[in-house]
Scaffold this motif. Structure first.
Motif, short mmCIF file in Angstrom:
data_model
loop_
_atom_site.label_atom_id
_atom_site.label_comp_id
_atom_site.label_asym_id
_atom_site.label_seq_id
_atom_site.Cartn_x
_atom_site.Cartn_y
_atom_site.Cartn_z
N ALA A 1 12.51 -3.10 2.74
CA ALA A 1 11.83 -2.49 1.60
C ALA A 1 12.78 -2.69 0.43
O ALA A 1 13.91 -2.19 0.45
CB ALA A 1 11.56 -1.01 1.84
N ILE A 2 12.34 -3.45 -0.57
CA ILE A 2 13.24 -3.85 -1.66
C ILE A 2 12.76 -3.22 -2.97
O ILE A 2 11.62 -3.41 -3.38
CB ILE A 2 13.27 -5.39 -1.79
N ASP A 3 13.66 -2.50 -3.59
CA ASP A 3 13.37 -1.84 -4.86
C ASP A 3 13.66 -2.83 -5.98
O ASP A 3 14.82 -3.05 -6.35
CB ASP A 3 14.24 -0.59 -4.99
N ASP B 1 18.02 -3.56 -4.69
CA ASP B 1 18.58 -2.90 -3.51
C ASP B 1 17.50 -2.75 -2.45
O ASP B 1 16.36 -2.41 -2.75
CB ASP B 1 19.14 -1.52 -3.88
N ALA B 2 17.90 -3.01 -1.21
CA ALA B 2 16.95 -2.99 -0.10
C ALA B 2 17.39 -2.03 0.98
O ALA B 2 18.58 -1.94 1.30
CB ALA B 2 16.82 -4.39 0.50
N VAL B 3 16.42 -1.32 1.53
CA VAL B 3 16.63 -0.58 2.77
C VAL B 3 16.19 -1.54 3.86
O VAL B 3 15.09 -2.11 3.80
CB VAL B 3 15.80 0.72 2.81
N VAL B 4 17.08 -1.75 4.84
CA VAL B 4 16.80 -2.72 5.90
C VAL B 4 16.88 -2.01 7.24
O VAL B 4 17.82 -1.27 7.52
CB VAL B 4 17.82 -3.89 5.86
N LEU B 5 15.86 -2.23 8.06
CA LEU B 5 15.81 -1.68 9.41
C LEU B 5 15.84 -2.85 10.39
O LEU B 5 15.01 -3.76 10.30
CB LEU B 5 14.53 -0.87 9.60
N ARG B 6 16.81 -2.83 11.29
CA ARG B 6 16.91 -3.84 12.34
C ARG B 6 16.87 -3.12 13.68
O ARG B 6 17.54 -2.11 13.87
CB ARG B 6 18.22 -4.61 12.22
N ARG B 7 16.07 -3.67 14.59
CA ARG B 7 16.02 -3.04 15.91
C ARG B 7 15.45 -4.01 16.94
O ARG B 7 14.85 -5.03 16.60
CB ARG B 7 15.22 -1.76 15.88
N VAL B 8 15.63 -3.63 18.20
CA VAL B 8 15.02 -4.33 19.33
C VAL B 8 14.12 -3.31 20.02
O VAL B 8 14.58 -2.23 20.41
CB VAL B 8 16.06 -4.90 20.30
N GLU C 1 0.84 -1.20 0.00
CA GLU C 1 0.00 0.00 0.00
C GLU C 1 0.87 1.25 0.00
O GLU C 1 1.83 1.34 0.75
CB GLU C 1 -0.91 0.01 1.22
N MET C 2 0.50 2.19 -0.85
CA MET C 2 1.20 3.46 -0.96
C MET C 2 2.71 3.26 -1.04
O MET C 2 3.46 3.71 -0.18
CB MET C 2 0.83 4.37 0.21
N PRO C 3 3.18 2.54 -2.08
CA PRO C 3 4.62 2.30 -2.18
C PRO C 3 5.39 3.60 -2.28
O PRO C 3 4.93 4.56 -2.92
CB PRO C 3 4.75 1.47 -3.46
N PRO C 4 6.54 3.64 -1.64
CA PRO C 4 7.33 4.87 -1.66
C PRO C 4 8.12 5.00 -2.95
O PRO C 4 8.30 4.04 -3.69
CB PRO C 4 8.28 4.67 -0.49
N SER C 5 8.60 6.21 -3.19
CA SER C 5 9.57 6.40 -4.26
C SER C 5 10.90 5.82 -3.77
O SER C 5 11.09 5.59 -2.57
CB SER C 5 9.72 7.88 -4.60
N ARG C 6 11.80 5.60 -4.68
CA ARG C 6 13.09 5.00 -4.34
C ARG C 6 13.82 5.80 -3.26
O ARG C 6 14.42 5.23 -2.36
CB ARG C 6 13.92 4.93 -5.61
N ASP C 7 13.76 7.12 -3.32
CA ASP C 7 14.49 7.95 -2.36
C ASP C 7 13.75 8.12 -1.03
O ASP C 7 14.30 8.70 -0.09
CB ASP C 7 14.82 9.31 -2.96
N ALA C 8 12.54 7.60 -0.91
CA ALA C 8 11.77 7.72 0.34
C ALA C 8 11.57 6.37 1.03
O ALA C 8 10.75 6.25 1.93
CB ALA C 8 10.43 8.37 0.07
N MET C 9 12.30 5.34 0.61
CA MET C 9 12.10 4.01 1.19
C MET C 9 12.43 3.95 2.68
O MET C 9 11.74 3.28 3.43
CB MET C 9 12.90 2.96 0.41
#
Length: 156
Positions: free
Chosen positions: A115-117, A93-100, A58-66
Protein backbone atom coordinates in the motif's frame (compact mmCIF):
# COMPACT_ATOMS: atom_id res chain seq x y z
CA UNK A 1 15.29 3.49 -15.41
CA UNK A 2 14.09 -0.04 -16.08
CA UNK A 3 16.40 -2.57 -17.72
CA UNK A 4 16.09 -2.54 -21.52
CA UNK A 5 14.20 -5.85 -21.71
CA UNK A 6 11.52 -4.75 -19.22
CA UNK A 7 8.11 -3.62 -20.47
CA UNK A 8 6.47 -0.37 -19.35
CA UNK A 9 2.76 -0.90 -18.72
CA UNK A 10 0.12 1.73 -17.89
CA UNK A 11 -3.37 0.92 -16.60
CA UNK A 12 -6.51 2.10 -18.41
CA UNK A 13 -7.18 4.86 -15.88
CA UNK A 14 -3.75 6.29 -16.65
CA UNK A 15 -2.77 6.75 -13.01
CA UNK A 16 -0.44 3.77 -12.63
CA UNK A 17 2.64 2.84 -14.64
CA UNK A 18 4.80 -0.18 -13.91
CA UNK A 19 7.94 -1.66 -15.38
CA UNK A 20 7.64 -5.44 -15.61
CA UNK A 21 10.43 -7.95 -16.14
CA UNK A 22 10.22 -10.15 -19.25
CA UNK A 23 9.14 -13.19 -17.22
CA UNK A 24 6.02 -11.35 -15.98
CA UNK A 25 3.59 -11.00 -18.90
CA UNK A 26 0.73 -8.46 -18.68
CA UNK A 27 -2.64 -9.84 -19.76
CA UNK A 28 -5.04 -7.08 -18.70
CA UNK A 29 -4.21 -3.38 -18.64
CA UNK A 30 -7.33 -2.02 -20.33
CA UNK A 31 -9.26 -1.36 -17.14
CA UNK A 32 -8.26 0.30 -13.89
CA UNK A 33 -5.75 -2.35 -12.86
CA UNK A 34 -2.69 -4.11 -14.19
CA UNK A 35 -2.69 -7.90 -14.15
CA UNK A 36 0.31 -10.01 -15.14
CA UNK A 37 1.35 -13.65 -14.82
CA UNK A 38 4.54 -15.58 -15.14
CA UNK A 39 4.17 -18.10 -17.94
CA UNK A 40 5.67 -21.40 -16.81
CA UNK A 41 6.15 -24.45 -19.03
CA UNK A 42 4.22 -27.59 -18.19
CA UNK A 43 1.33 -25.80 -16.51
CA UNK A 44 3.19 -25.12 -13.26
CA UNK A 45 2.07 -22.09 -11.27
CA UNK A 46 4.34 -19.04 -11.44
CA UNK A 47 4.15 -15.62 -9.87
CA UNK A 48 1.25 -13.28 -10.55
CA UNK A 49 0.76 -9.55 -10.09
CA UNK A 50 -2.30 -7.40 -9.51
CA UNK A 51 -1.97 -3.63 -9.19
CA UNK A 52 -4.32 -0.67 -8.81
CA UNK A 53 -3.67 3.03 -9.08
CA UNK A 54 -5.31 5.57 -6.76
CA UNK A 55 -8.29 6.05 -9.09
CA UNK A 56 -9.33 2.41 -8.68
CA UNK A 57 -8.40 1.49 -5.10
CA UNK A 58 -11.69 0.81 -3.36
CA UNK A 59 -12.20 2.50 -0.01
CA UNK A 60 -8.62 3.84 0.22
CA UNK A 61 -7.36 4.08 3.77
CA UNK A 62 -6.07 7.14 5.54
CA UNK A 63 -2.30 7.32 5.85
CA UNK A 64 -2.37 6.06 9.45
CA UNK A 65 -4.66 3.10 8.63
CA UNK A 66 -2.69 1.63 5.71
CA UNK A 67 -1.38 -1.33 7.73
CA UNK A 68 -4.75 -2.67 8.94
CA UNK A 69 -6.30 -1.96 5.50
CA UNK A 70 -3.53 -3.95 3.80
CA UNK A 71 -3.95 -6.90 6.21
CA UNK A 72 -7.72 -6.98 5.55
CA UNK A 73 -7.14 -6.74 1.82
CA UNK A 74 -5.10 -9.97 1.69
CA UNK A 75 -6.75 -11.89 4.52
CA UNK A 76 -8.02 -15.41 3.83
CA UNK A 77 -8.17 -18.79 5.55
CA UNK A 78 -4.72 -20.21 6.13
CA UNK A 79 -3.01 -16.82 6.13
CA UNK A 80 0.40 -16.85 7.78
CA UNK A 81 1.43 -14.31 10.42
CA UNK A 82 3.52 -12.23 8.05
CA UNK A 83 5.95 -9.39 8.51
CA UNK A 84 4.84 -5.82 8.04
CA UNK A 85 7.19 -2.90 7.53
CA UNK A 86 7.61 0.49 5.90
CA UNK A 87 9.67 1.04 2.76
CA UNK A 88 10.57 4.39 1.28
CA UNK A 89 9.93 4.05 -2.47
CA UNK A 90 10.33 6.72 -5.14
CA UNK A 91 6.52 6.80 -5.57
CA UNK A 92 5.95 7.33 -1.83
CA UNK A 93 6.16 5.62 1.53
CA UNK A 94 4.79 2.10 1.45
CA UNK A 95 3.44 -0.29 4.02
CA UNK A 96 4.59 -3.73 2.88
CA UNK A 97 3.26 -7.07 4.09
CA UNK A 98 5.24 -10.22 3.30
CA UNK A 99 4.12 -13.66 4.36
CA UNK A 100 3.84 -17.34 3.52
CA UNK A 101 0.37 -18.83 3.81
CA UNK A 102 -0.29 -22.51 4.55
CA UNK A 103 3.45 -22.97 5.18
CA UNK A 104 4.65 -26.57 5.16
CA UNK A 105 1.73 -27.80 3.06
CA UNK A 106 1.49 -28.57 -0.67
CA UNK A 107 -0.71 -25.45 -0.97
CA UNK A 108 1.92 -23.06 0.47
CA UNK A 109 1.66 -19.58 -1.05
CA UNK A 110 3.99 -16.59 -0.67
CA UNK A 111 2.98 -12.97 -1.12
CA UNK A 112 4.22 -9.42 -0.97
CA UNK A 113 1.50 -6.74 -0.77
CA UNK A 114 2.14 -3.00 -0.98
CA UNK A 115 0.00 0.00 0.00
CA UNK A 116 1.84 3.08 -1.26
CA UNK A 117 1.03 6.60 -0.11
CA UNK A 118 1.65 8.68 -3.25
CA UNK A 119 0.90 12.34 -3.97
CA UNK A 120 -1.90 11.05 -6.25
CA UNK A 121 -3.45 8.84 -3.55
CA UNK A 122 -3.03 5.27 -2.31
CA UNK A 123 -1.73 2.74 -4.84
CA UNK A 124 -1.81 -1.00 -4.22
CA UNK A 125 -0.11 -4.02 -5.66
CA UNK A 126 0.28 -7.66 -4.82
CA UNK A 127 2.73 -10.24 -6.11
CA UNK A 128 2.06 -13.81 -5.07
CA UNK A 129 2.71 -17.41 -6.00
CA UNK A 130 4.18 -20.68 -4.75
CA UNK A 131 7.31 -20.23 -2.64
CA UNK A 132 9.55 -22.07 -5.13
CA UNK A 133 8.47 -19.64 -7.90
CA UNK A 134 10.02 -16.78 -5.87
CA UNK A 135 13.51 -18.25 -6.08
CA UNK A 136 15.69 -15.84 -8.03
CA UNK A 137 12.82 -13.32 -8.40
CA UNK A 138 13.18 -11.29 -5.16
CA UNK A 139 15.41 -8.63 -6.75
CA UNK A 140 12.97 -8.19 -9.64
CA UNK A 141 10.05 -7.81 -7.21
CA UNK A 142 11.95 -5.10 -5.33
CA UNK A 143 12.79 -3.37 -8.62
CA UNK A 144 9.10 -3.42 -9.69
CA UNK A 145 8.21 -1.62 -6.45
CA UNK A 146 11.00 0.91 -6.91
CA UNK A 147 10.08 1.67 -10.53
CA UNK A 148 6.34 2.07 -9.97
CA UNK A 149 5.01 5.49 -10.99
CA UNK A 150 1.72 7.08 -9.99
CA UNK A 151 0.19 10.24 -11.36
CA UNK A 152 -2.86 12.17 -10.33
CA UNK A 153 -5.69 11.85 -12.83
CA UNK A 154 -8.09 14.80 -12.92
CA UNK A 155 -11.62 13.91 -11.90
CA UNK A 156 -14.33 14.75 -14.45
Amino acid sequence: TPPPDWELVTNGAGDLRMALPPWLVPFDVMNSGIFANEVVAGGAQGLQLMAEGPASVEMPPSRDAMGPWLRRRVEWPGAGPGEMGVEHLPAGDAVVLRRVDRAGTPQAWRLAAYAIDTPGGIAYFLIDGPPDAWEGREDDVDRIANLLQVRRVPTP
